[in-house]
Design an enzyme around this catalytic site. Structure first.
Site, PDB file in Angstrom:
ATOM      1  N   ASP A  33      -7.593  60.852  -4.673  1.00 54.45           N
ATOM      2  CA  ASP A  33      -8.609  60.039  -5.357  1.00 54.45           C
ATOM      3  C   ASP A  33      -9.325  60.852  -6.440  1.00 54.45           C
ATOM      4  O   ASP A  33      -9.430  62.073  -6.340  1.00 54.45           O
ATOM      5  CB  ASP A  33      -9.615  59.533  -4.310  1.00 54.45           C
ATOM      6  CG  ASP A  33     -10.450  58.381  -4.829  1.00 54.45           C
ATOM      7  OD1 ASP A  33     -10.070  57.764  -5.856  1.00 54.45           O
ATOM      8  OD2 ASP A  33     -11.490  58.090  -4.213  1.00 54.45           O
ATOM      9  N   ASN A  81      -5.539  48.342  -4.644  1.00 53.49           N
ATOM     10  CA  ASN A  81      -5.410  48.779  -6.043  1.00 53.49           C
ATOM     11  C   ASN A  81      -4.505  47.804  -6.790  1.00 53.49           C
ATOM     12  O   ASN A  81      -4.759  47.437  -7.935  1.00 53.49           O
ATOM     13  CB  ASN A  81      -4.759  50.170  -6.153  1.00 53.49           C
ATOM     14  CG  ASN A  81      -5.597  51.299  -5.584  1.00 53.49           C
ATOM     15  OD1 ASN A  81      -5.055  52.295  -5.096  1.00 53.49           O
ATOM     16  ND2 ASN A  81      -6.917  51.181  -5.643  1.00 53.49           N
TER      17      ASN A  81
HETATM   18  C1  IPE Z   1      -7.819  54.991  -2.332  1.00 50.49           C
HETATM   19  O1  IPE Z   1      -8.612  55.212  -3.447  1.00 50.49           O
HETATM   20  C2  IPE Z   1      -6.398  54.738  -2.764  1.00 50.49           C
HETATM   21  C3  IPE Z   1      -5.730  55.871  -3.378  1.00 50.49           C
HETATM   22  C4  IPE Z   1      -6.229  57.032  -3.625  1.00 50.49           C
HETATM   23  C5  IPE Z   1      -4.366  55.660  -3.718  1.00 50.49           C
HETATM   24  P1  IPE Z   1      -9.487  54.043  -4.090  1.00 50.49           P
HETATM   25  O2  IPE Z   1     -10.128  54.621  -5.288  1.00 50.49           O
HETATM   26  O3  IPE Z   1      -8.670  52.829  -4.260  1.00 50.49           O
HETATM   27  O4  IPE Z   1     -10.524  53.780  -2.920  1.00 50.49           O
HETATM   28  P2  IPE Z   1     -11.960  53.105  -2.960  1.00 50.49           P
HETATM   29  O5  IPE Z   1     -11.839  51.871  -3.794  1.00 50.49           O
HETATM   30  O6  IPE Z   1     -12.887  54.111  -3.575  1.00 50.49           O
HETATM   31  O7  IPE Z   1     -12.280  52.842  -1.520  1.00 50.49           O
HETATM   32  C1  IPE Z   2      -6.889  57.538  -7.517  1.00 51.68           C
HETATM   33  O1  IPE Z   2      -7.783  57.676  -8.548  1.00 51.68           O
HETATM   34  C2  IPE Z   2      -5.569  56.972  -7.981  1.00 51.68           C
HETATM   35  C3  IPE Z   2      -5.359  55.564  -7.628  1.00 51.68           C
HETATM   36  C4  IPE Z   2      -6.117  54.862  -6.835  1.00 51.68           C
HETATM   37  C5  IPE Z   2      -4.203  54.918  -8.201  1.00 51.68           C
HETATM   38  P1  IPE Z   2      -8.765  56.503  -8.983  1.00 51.68           P
HETATM   39  O2  IPE Z   2      -8.084  55.716 -10.048  1.00 51.68           O
HETATM   40  O3  IPE Z   2      -9.220  55.725  -7.808  1.00 51.68           O
HETATM   41  O4  IPE Z   2      -9.954  57.362  -9.598  1.00 51.68           O
HETATM   42  P2  IPE Z   2     -11.512  57.094  -9.438  1.00 51.68           P
HETATM   43  O5  IPE Z   2     -11.807  56.919  -7.975  1.00 51.68           O
HETATM   44  O6  IPE Z   2     -11.804  55.853 -10.227  1.00 51.68           O
HETATM   45  O7  IPE Z   2     -12.141  58.316 -10.007  1.00 51.68           O
HETATM   46 MG    MG Z   3     -10.814  55.924  -6.548  1.00 48.13          MG
END
Ligand code: IPE
Ligand code: IPE
Ligand code: MG
Length: 264
Positions: A33, A81
């Site tokens: 993340d 996502n």
């Molecule tokens: C969890 O991260 C999913 C991945 C890292 C692939 P998210 O960014 O989707 O999680 P939330 O929304 O902060 O819970």
């Molecule tokens: C994790 O990074 C990757 C995916 C969930 C695909 P994020 O895209 O959730 O990054 P933040 O949480 O917005 O920084």
């Molecule tokens: Mg995230």
């Protein structure tokens, strides 16, 4: 003098030498993340963070394989996502994945890594599904670390799928009166049935939640959260997480103290 696996850099080798070789986790999972925040801090579009995140995957996979981990499971994108991010971001992630599965194959071959996938992949674009099947097939004969990518993965849907699979298996195998439901049989119908028990979950970027990742499997896993954003995470960070893991006392609900009357 302990042998340090070749391929580790100086800092990694130093950390490795501080670890207990008898207490390595077998199965580590990572919630990768913080890509968006990494990009935002640099006034870059979110996709720049995802792109840089691929470099972190390469580093971590290499180190995990070098230290002899049996299984590494990476949460690449969740079912949520897939439905809740803007179509342009999803489109970019699909392109990145499609390219990744081809470009990184030499790394899998060099390191004897077997690729595997969990999640509802049938909902992904056709060309991505084809590339996944191809990459899996190309690495099927490898005998080293199993690297599992969680794509369009959600833990609750995994549990639902496992229940359906149990019912179908019973129906096709003598009828529903043969349906046997217990922890062991449900476990066998999870996407992760071929993997060792989960020992350690790492989450980058500081969020203290599992976000629908491996809820069943995490029952007694150790959880390690670091503020480091995924694009900044590397092999040294992985070894730091393992060092912290080794300092934890895993009790599984019992008491890790000598029972009364025992001699030690
Ligand atoms: C969890 O991260 C999913 C991945 C890292 C692939 P998210 O960014 O989707 O999680 P939330 O929304 O902060 O819970
Ligand atoms: C994790 O990074 C990757 C995916 C969930 C695909 P994020 O895209 O959730 O990054 P933040 O949480 O917005 O920084
Ligand atoms: Mg995230």
């Amino acid at each position: 003098m302990r042998t340090i696996p070749s391929g580790l850099d100086r800092k990694e080798a130093e950390l490795y030498s501080q670890l207990d070789p008898h207490q390595f986790p077998k199965h580590v999972a990572i919630i990768m993340d913080g890509n968006g925040r990494w990009a935002k801090r640099r006034h870059l579009p979110r996709i720049a963070g995802h792109r840089r995140g691929v470099d972190s995957v390469r580093k971590v996979v290499t180190t995990a394989s070098n230290i002899g981990l049996s299984a590494l499971t990476l949460y690449a994108f969740s079912a949520e996502n897939f439905t809740r991010r803007p179509p342009t971001e999803i489109h970019f992630l699909m392109k990145l994945l499609h390219r990744y599965l081809k470009n990184e194959l030499p790394l899998m071959h060099r390191n004897n890594i077997r690729l595997s996938f969990i999640g509802r992949s049938h909902m992904l674009p056709q060309e991505v599904q084809e590339r996944m099947a191809w990459a899996k097939e190309q690495t099927a004969h490898h005998t080293g670390m199993v690297m599992t990518l969680a794509l369009n993965y959600g833990s609750r849907s995994e549990i639902v799928d496992a229940c359906k699979s149990m019912v179908n298996a019973a129906a096709n195998n003598g009828g529903l009166e043969h349906l046997k439901i217990d922890e062991e049989s449900l476990n066998r119908h999870m996407y992760t049935s071929n993997l060792p028990d989960l020992d350690l979950i790492i989450r980058t970027s500081g969020e203290m939640r599992l976000s629908n990742f491996l809820l069943w499997q995490a029952a007694y896993a150790e959880i390690y959260v670091t503020k480091t954003l995924w694009p900044d995470f590397n092999g040294v960070h992985l070894l730091e997480a393992i060092k912290e893991y080794q300092s934890r006392e895993r009790r599984y609900g019992g008491l890790n103290e000598p029972s009364p009357g025992s001699s030690n």
